[in-house]
Design an enzyme around this catalytic site. Structure first.
Site, PDB file in Angstrom:
ATOM      1  N   LYS A   1       6.915  -3.413  -9.331  1.00 13.25           N
ATOM      2  CA  LYS A   1       6.837  -2.724  -8.133  1.00 13.25           C
ATOM      3  C   LYS A   1       8.560  -2.379  -7.870  1.00 13.25           C
ATOM      4  O   LYS A   1       8.500  -4.196  -7.199  1.00 13.25           O
ATOM      5  CB  LYS A   1       6.996  -2.244  -7.100  1.00 13.25           C
TER       6      LYS A   1
ATOM      7  N   SER B   1      -0.860   3.591  -1.607  1.00 12.05           N
ATOM      8  CA  SER B   1       0.179   3.404  -2.533  1.00 12.05           C
ATOM      9  C   SER B   1      -0.175   2.645  -3.789  1.00 12.05           C
ATOM     10  O   SER B   1       1.282   3.022  -4.217  1.00 12.05           O
ATOM     11  CB  SER B   1       1.783   2.610  -1.767  1.00 12.05           C
TER      12      SER B   1
ATOM     13  N   SER C   1       3.668   5.141  -3.192  1.00  9.21           N
ATOM     14  CA  SER C   1       4.484   5.076  -3.501  1.00  9.21           C
ATOM     15  C   SER C   1       4.822   4.279  -4.883  1.00  9.21           C
ATOM     16  O   SER C   1       6.198   4.283  -4.839  1.00  9.21           O
ATOM     17  CB  SER C   1       4.987   4.288  -2.021  1.00  9.21           C
TER      18      SER C   1
END
EC number: 6.3.5.7
Lengths: 472, 468
Positions: A78, A177, A153
């Site tokens: 990420k 997330s 997210s």
């Protein structure tokens, strides 16, 4: 053999048995990224050259019978994971050209285990979002239905693992997330206990709830990655010194006799029937495996989200102050609407005259929520409930109403407020083939127990075998 | 009679000289180092970096707290203090807000009053807390450069109650605090180098005739009570006082300025003022309207700290200068000497070491050592061994070369035949002439008594006659 449809476990076995090389494994994933990323937009940076170089190194080590836990495995990080020499933007234009000078602790550990970074994945900028719609680098499309969101997210990591672009995608879970995109993309997402995995080198969102985890195809895969990333870090004062158990050994254990709590607050009004049904079916599977289902109550659940929202935005407003326009090349006006909104809310919650009403009151609420869980874990071993109250939604469906979007976090935020671990696993599909997830929550440092329950369930259902049909 | 009484409280910052910085492994000693050579992701506040507290710095803060008679909080934590400044890389300073390491202390000082009598005054310490220093801005032409070598250096803040009413007491307090800090060995506490910084909060109270005396009497002397006197509604904080020389100057200027405003029937503005050491004046920097809301909240990156009673007890305070003064007085030293000998740790160490060498047979007194050290400052650079030897020399007969003396006497007796004859004839004075000659020849390195007895013995030596 289609190398991109392998699980991590299968890939490791294949490499060990010389069925294919790490170079082949990496190449097949990169070519898949090249083929589909234009559409899906899971990656913001692709590290082709460096990944292939490392794959060649890994193949040499494999030839020498090296047994590192993730040797030769292509993983995606990420983009709020700070990578030495590789752009790390947190998907915000504020850090558009930021190339860090150090690796996050978790990356150091992954690299030492032989993992190969093939790219950096998209996210809601700074981790602010539940849909992937707040990235400054565009939406990530759900591989199961391009008209729908992946959840956020960790949108890019969810899509990348689901679409066979990486064997592992890392994430951060501040209010859901990791678990949310896992549930929307039919993959396994772990939010570990707060402090189980070092936060050092992870761009902070809300420091007291940020949990560093990952998304994988299966439960075993998740356990293997955690065994690499977990453990005390002298660079993070909030990591625990608890020993890291042998997750892979434990997850094969028997689950009969375990008590699974079903909190009524998570199955009431507001939860889509189809989601509740899928969860009940999953619970029935566990009951058939010898688990005891126990109805419980977490009475302060309704306060969990507001408490989370105040604490999270307060910490966000503080953590984003360092992007002051003096360094990193871009001014604060480059923050997107969502970051600005959170900075304003958080600044207000901490301001003198308001802090007692908001921030300090939320700390009291937090104590009540922690107590709710502690009481529950006296009665049951784990708690099972939906990840989302609804199915993957269409783009812009919720984005126009921030409040409605925020409420997506109602079932995931409580574990962040309490610090407890939670594991999201695939629990089937809707009639339109949209993934549904169930989460198992447990007391602090009970990841082994969650893996055991989830693994038993996964072995019975094998939802991970279902793959999305990608279009270019 | 003065119609006004200054009300002064102090905030003093002391940079600790730990090996590493407060929250990272970078060296904490930065003076004279090339800019930005002692930095890392943590003290640069880079994305993802996290602070890990320095145990030594925490222990030293407890030590300072104990030395200032504070209560050490068994539970303490760090907080974030938010403000924007280019030398603050995170946009917040990690500090301590409502649970500082030490609270409610006091420092007692012996101070000469207007009648030159020594009286003891107590100044209450509100709190002692630990925080991190900021980077440093350097203004070069039109550019401003930032040096982060100082960023994250441990910084202790000592806050006093507004117990001061004149600049002399403030100076005396600061000097005592500086000496204490140096005795503890936790900082150089050097105002010129910035490792000790003073920010006084100054206001002036107008006194109604007679009321001041009454209030003074009501004011409790113990440190645990808040004063019953009323504080003015405003206060002015003065920054950039970077020398002891300027402490008095800045405070006295500021008091006069405020009295001037009060005389006009106005109230001085609550503000932060800088001190211009070239002009010797204070100037406005920031008014209350621009005052910060620091939005303090507990630092989530650092868990709260708990200290057991045993742990706190284990951090031992060495004998402090004022305690030494008391002890020296009992040893017979004069107050002024005892005071002087405790002002400088190096001098005091020499004094202590030398006194520990005293042997009864040497007939050396503690006061001898004190007198020598104070009157002859050049001796302060000797080692204690050298100093002790010096003392013994001064106390005992002078050492001289006996062989050389004998030869010299023989020679001189041979040369000064007339004097010898005179002496032999009974002129006792003649020997003094010979003594003078011998002493001259020996360049004073002989003892007169010995010379006389040797001369006498030699002159009555029958062998001498045979030489004739």
């Amino acid at each position: 053999m289609e190398l991109t449809s392998l699980t991590l476990k299968e890939a490791l076995e294949g490499l060990e048995n010389k069925k294919f090389s790490s170079v082949e494994l990496v190449k097949s994933h990169i070519s898949r990224i090249k083929k589909f990323n234009k559409k899906i937009n899971a990656f913001v940076t692709i590290c082709e050259e460096e990944a292939l170089k490392q794959a060649r190194e890994a193949d040499k080590l494999i030839a020498k019978k090296a047994k590192n836990a993730l040797l030769g495995i292509p993983i995606a990080l990420k983009d709020n994971w700070v990578t030495k020499g590789v752009k790390s933007t947190a998907a915000s234009k504020v850090l558009d050209n930021y190339v860090p000078q150090y690796d996050a602790t978790a990356i150091v550990r992954l690299k030492a285990a032989g993992a190969i970074i093939i790219g950096k994945t998209n996210l809601d900028a700074w981790g602010h979002g539940s849909s992937g719609e707040h990235s400054d680098y565009g939406n990530t499309l759900n591989p199961w239905d391009y008209s729908r969101v992946t959840g956020g997210s960790s949108s890019g990591s969810g899509a990348a693992v689901s679409a066979g672009m990486a064997l592992v995608g890392t994430g951060t879970d501040t209010g859901g997330s990791i678990r949310q995109p896992a549930a929307f993309c039919n993959v396994v997402g772990l939010k570990p206990t707060y402090g189980r995995v070092s936060r050092y080198g992870i761009i902070a969102m809300a420091s007291s709830t940020d949990s560093i985890g990952h998304l994988t195809k299966t439960v075993w895969d998740s356990a293997r990655v955690l065994s690499v990333t977990a453990g005390f870090d002298p660079m993070d004062a909030t990591t625990g010194k608890n020993e890291v158990p042998d997750y892979e050994e434990i997850l094969r254990g028997k689950i009969s006799g375990l008590k699974i709590g079903i909190p009524k607050e998570y199955f009431g009004k507001g939860t889509d029937e189809i989601v509740a049904d899928a969860c009940h079916k999953a619970l029935k599977v566990l009951e058939d495996l010898g688990c005891k289902l126990v109805n419980i109550s977490l009475p302060h659940t309704k306060y969990a989200y507001p408490v989370y929202a105040v604490i999270q935005t307060s910490e966000v407003s503080s953590n984003l102050l360092r992007y002051d326009g003096v360094r990193y090349g871009n001014e604060r006006k480059m923050f997107g609407d969502e970051a600005k909104r959170r900075i304003m809310m958080g600044t207000h919650s901490l301001s003198s005259g308001y802090a007692d009403k908001y921030y300090h009151q939320s700390l009291k609420g937090r104590t009540l929520i922690i107590r709710d869980f502690m009481e529950a874990y006296k009665k049951v071993d784990v708690i099972a409930c939906p990840v989302w109250p609804f199915l993957p939604f269409k783009f812009d469906e919720r984005a126009i109403d921030p409040l409605k979007m925020y409420l997506s976090d109602v079932f995931t935020a409580p574990a962040n407020v309490s610090g407890n671990p939670s594991l999201s696993v695939p629990a089937g599909f809707s009639r339109d083939k949209l993934p549904i997830g169930i989460q198992f929550m447990g007391p602090n440092y009970s990841e082994d127990l969650l893996y055991k329950v989830a693994y038993a369930y996964e072995q019975e259902t094998k939802w991970y075998l279902e793959k999305p049909k990608l279009k270019e | 009679m003065n119609k006004y009484k200054p009300v002064i409280g102090l905030e003093i910052h002391v940079e600790l000289k730990t090996k590493s910085k407060m929250f990272c492994g970078c060296p904490a000693v930065f003076f004279g180092k090339k800019p930005n050579t002692q930095t890392c992701p943590v003290c640069l506040g880079l994305p993802g970096a996290l602070p890990v507290p320095n145990r030594k710095a925490i222990d030293w803060t407890i030590l300072i707290g104990k030395a200032l008679n504070c209560k050490i909080n068994e539970v303490s934590k760090f907080d974030r203090k938010h403000y924007f400044y280019p030398d603050l890389p995170k946009g917040y300073q990690i500090s301590q807000y409502d649970e500082p390491i030490a609270i409610d202390g006091s420092l007692k000082l012996k101070i000469k009053n207007e009648k030159l009598k020594i009286e003891e005054k107590t100044f209450r310490i509100t709190r002692v807390h630990l925080e991190e220093d900021t980077g440093k801005l350097l203004h070069v032409g039109a550019d401003t450069l930032v040096d982060f070598n100082r960023s994250g250096v441990p910084l202790v803040e000592v806050v006093t109650e507004p117990d001061f009413d004149n600049a002399d007491d403030v100076k005396r307090f600061l000097e005592e605090l500086q000496v204490i800090i140096r005795y503890l060995g936790v900082s150089d506490a050097d105002m010129e180098k910035g490792s000790m910084r003073l920010e006084p909060n100054i206001s002036v109270r107008k006194l109604e005739v007679g009321s001041w005396e009454l209030e003074e009497r009501k004011k409790p002397q113990t440190s645990n009570h808040k004063p019953q006197t009323f504080l003015p509604k405003y206060k002015v904080e003065v920054k950039n006082i970077n020398s002891f020389r300027f402490v008095k100057q800045a405070i006295e200027y500021e008091v006069e300025r405020q009295i001037g405003i009060l005389e006009k029937g106005e109230t001085p503005m609550q503000e932060t003022r800088g001190f211009d050491d070239k002009k010797g004046i204070t100037y406005g920097q920031r008014s209350k309207e621009e005052a910060h809301d620091y939005r303090y909240f507990p630092e989530p990156d650092i868990p709260p700290m708990t200290f057991s009673k045993k742990y706190i007890e284990g951090i031992e305070v060495p004998e402090l200068p004022n305690q030494k003064v008391e002890r020296y007085l009992k040893l017979g030293l004069r107050y002024s000497n005892a005071f002087t000998l405790t002002r400088n740790k190096k001098l005091n160490d020499l004094f202590e070491e030398t006194t520990s060498k005293i042997k009864v047979q040497d007939k050396i007194q503690v006061t001898d050592i004190a007198n020598l050290l104070i009157n002859k400052r050049e001796f302060a650079n000797l080692s204690s061994e050298e100093l002790y030897r010096k003392l013994k020399e001064l106390k005992s007969p002078k050492q001289f070369d006996e062989k050389l003396l004998d030869t010299t006497i023989n020679q001189l007796i041979g040369v000064n035949k007339k004097a010898v004859e005179d002496y032999k004839k009974g002129k006792e004075n003649a020997i003094m002439f010979l003594v003078g000659q011998v002493m001259g020849e020996m360049k004073g390195k002989a003892d007169a008594k010995t010379v006389i007895s040797k001369l006498k013995a030699q002159m009555s030596n029958p062998n001498l006659k045979s030489k004739n």
